[in-house]
Design a protein around this motif. Structure first.
Motif, mmCIF file in Angstrom:
data_model
loop_
_atom_site.group_PDB
_atom_site.id
_atom_site.type_symbol
_atom_site.label_atom_id
_atom_site.label_comp_id
_atom_site.label_asym_id
_atom_site.label_seq_id
_atom_site.Cartn_x
_atom_site.Cartn_y
_atom_site.Cartn_z
ATOM 1 N N SER A 125 22.859 39.546 36.719
ATOM 2 C CA SER A 125 24.059 38.837 37.111
ATOM 3 C C SER A 125 24.324 37.734 36.085
ATOM 4 N N VAL A 126 25.404 37.871 35.335
ATOM 5 C CA VAL A 126 25.729 36.871 34.314
ATOM 6 C C VAL A 126 26.955 36.042 34.676
ATOM 7 N N VAL A 127 27.644 36.424 35.759
ATOM 8 C CA VAL A 127 28.805 35.689 36.231
ATOM 9 C C VAL A 127 28.530 35.274 37.670
ATOM 10 N N SER A 128 28.733 34.013 37.962
ATOM 11 C CA SER A 128 28.533 33.517 39.313
ATOM 12 C C SER A 128 29.849 33.627 40.083
ATOM 13 N N HIS A 129 29.794 34.316 41.207
ATOM 14 C CA HIS A 129 30.987 34.478 42.032
ATOM 15 C C HIS A 129 30.974 33.456 43.160
ATOM 16 N N THR A 130 31.982 32.621 43.180
ATOM 17 C CA THR A 130 32.146 31.654 44.249
ATOM 18 C C THR A 130 33.564 31.790 44.793
ATOM 19 N N MET A 131 33.799 31.189 45.912
ATOM 20 C CA MET A 131 35.148 31.234 46.458
ATOM 21 C C MET A 131 36.113 30.593 45.462
ATOM 22 N N GLY A 132 35.665 29.526 44.814
ATOM 23 C CA GLY A 132 36.505 28.838 43.831
ATOM 24 C C GLY A 132 36.845 29.711 42.644
ATOM 25 N N SER A 133 35.861 30.433 42.123
ATOM 26 C CA SER A 133 36.134 31.282 40.952
ATOM 27 C C SER A 133 37.055 32.444 41.329
ATOM 28 N N CYS A 134 36.863 32.991 42.514
ATOM 29 C CA CYS A 134 37.735 34.089 42.958
ATOM 30 C C CYS A 134 39.160 33.579 43.194
ATOM 31 N N LEU A 135 39.292 32.441 43.873
ATOM 32 C CA LEU A 135 40.622 31.888 44.129
ATOM 33 C C LEU A 135 41.328 31.506 42.834
ATOM 34 N N SER A 136 40.590 30.969 41.893
ATOM 35 C CA SER A 136 41.171 30.604 40.601
ATOM 36 C C SER A 136 41.766 31.833 39.920
ATOM 37 N N CYS A 137 41.042 32.925 39.946
ATOM 38 C CA CYS A 137 41.527 34.168 39.343
ATOM 39 C C CYS A 137 42.737 34.688 40.108
ATOM 40 N N HIS A 138 42.662 34.660 41.440
ATOM 41 C CA HIS A 138 43.798 35.122 42.243
ATOM 42 C C HIS A 138 45.051 34.313 41.923
ATOM 43 N N ARG A 139 44.878 33.019 41.742
ATOM 44 C CA ARG A 139 46.038 32.168 41.410
ATOM 45 C C ARG A 139 46.597 32.528 40.036
ATOM 46 N N GLN A 140 45.710 32.708 39.056
ATOM 47 C CA GLN A 140 46.155 33.052 37.703
ATOM 48 C C GLN A 140 46.902 34.378 37.682
ATOM 49 N N LYS A 141 46.429 35.329 38.477
ATOM 50 C CA LYS A 141 47.026 36.676 38.488
ATOM 51 C C LYS A 141 48.130 36.810 39.537
ATOM 52 N N LYS A 142 48.393 35.704 40.246
ATOM 53 C CA LYS A 142 49.403 35.699 41.316
ATOM 54 C C LYS A 142 49.092 36.750 42.398
ATOM 55 N N ALA A 143 47.804 36.862 42.717
ATOM 56 C CA ALA A 143 47.348 37.756 43.787
ATOM 57 C C ALA A 143 47.293 36.960 45.086
ATOM 58 N N SER A 144 47.204 37.650 46.177
ATOM 59 C CA SER A 144 47.195 36.997 47.478
ATOM 60 C C SER A 144 46.022 36.029 47.608
ATOM 61 N N GLU A 145 46.300 34.892 48.231
ATOM 62 C CA GLU A 145 45.262 33.907 48.526
ATOM 63 C C GLU A 145 45.000 33.855 50.027
ATOM 64 N N ASP A 146 45.573 34.782 50.753
ATOM 65 C CA ASP A 146 45.360 34.856 52.194
ATOM 66 C C ASP A 146 43.895 35.176 52.453
ATOM 67 N N CYS A 147 43.278 34.487 53.393
ATOM 68 C CA CYS A 147 41.850 34.670 53.704
ATOM 69 C C CYS A 147 41.513 36.134 53.989
ATOM 70 N N ALA A 148 42.411 36.804 54.720
ATOM 71 C CA ALA A 148 42.161 38.195 55.111
ATOM 72 C C ALA A 148 42.151 39.158 53.923
ATOM 73 N N THR A 149 42.628 38.726 52.768
ATOM 74 C CA THR A 149 42.591 39.592 51.592
ATOM 75 C C THR A 149 41.162 39.891 51.187
ATOM 76 N N CYS A 150 40.283 38.899 51.304
ATOM 77 C CA CYS A 150 38.912 39.037 50.837
ATOM 78 C C CYS A 150 37.869 39.013 51.960
ATOM 79 N N HIS A 151 38.218 38.440 53.086
ATOM 80 C CA HIS A 151 37.231 38.268 54.160
ATOM 81 C C HIS A 151 37.567 39.107 55.381
#
Length: 152
Positions: A125-151
């Motif tokens: 594992s060379v990349v740490s996945h956190t809620m912050g890193s996932c949300l940051s990417c979702h924001r950059q890509k204009k993907a849904s930030e709705d909780c139900a998208t990932c949880h």
């Protein structure tokens, strides 16, 4: 409880000892793409682990003198799948339902979440996945930030 939730967001199994030391860098140098081995990443939730049959497509004849390949051949002789261990994943407490296919369709390069495997000898594992890193990417890509998208 909040502490467990935060821990659960991080990738589980930062390093998982594999039954065979698979050299990602060597296979990438030969021109193999991620989908060549992780063949369901574009169509399913899980990327999938390569089957022994897939490994043997090449290693029935190629590099048969190398120690790792000898181990692959031993599994083939025993007709046993290689028990690869998951390197990336989320703890159950995080309630994350990660799906590879939508990320592939969105043209998210594998290196974004898995790092540059062309430089990695063994799966780790060379990349740490956190809620912050996932949300940051979702924001950059204009993907849904709705909780139900990932949880779940």
């Amino acid at each position: 409880m909040r502490f467990l939730w935060l821990i659960g967001l991080c990738a589980a199994g930062a390093w998982a000892e594999q039954p065979i030391p698979f050299p990602h860098n060597r296979h990438a140098a030969l021109g193999l793409a991620c989908l060549d081995c992780h063949s369901t990443a574009d169509t399913r939730a899980a990327a999938g682990m390569p089957s022994l049959r897939k490994c043997m497509l090449c290693h029935e004849k190629l590099a048969t003198d190398k120690p790792g390949v000898k181990q692959v051949i031993d599994y083939a002789k025993k007709k046993r799948e290689i028990p690869w261990r998951r390197v990336y994943g989320f703890l159950p407490e995080a309630l994350v339902k990660f799906r590879h296919a939508p990320h592939y369709r969105a043209k998210i390069d594998c290196t974004t979440c898995h790092g540059d495997m062309t430089k990695v000898t063994l799966a780790e594992s060379v990349v740490s996945h956190t809620m912050g890193s996932c949300l940051s990417c979702h924001r950059q890509k204009k993907a849904s930030e709705d909780c139900a998208t990932c949880h779940i």
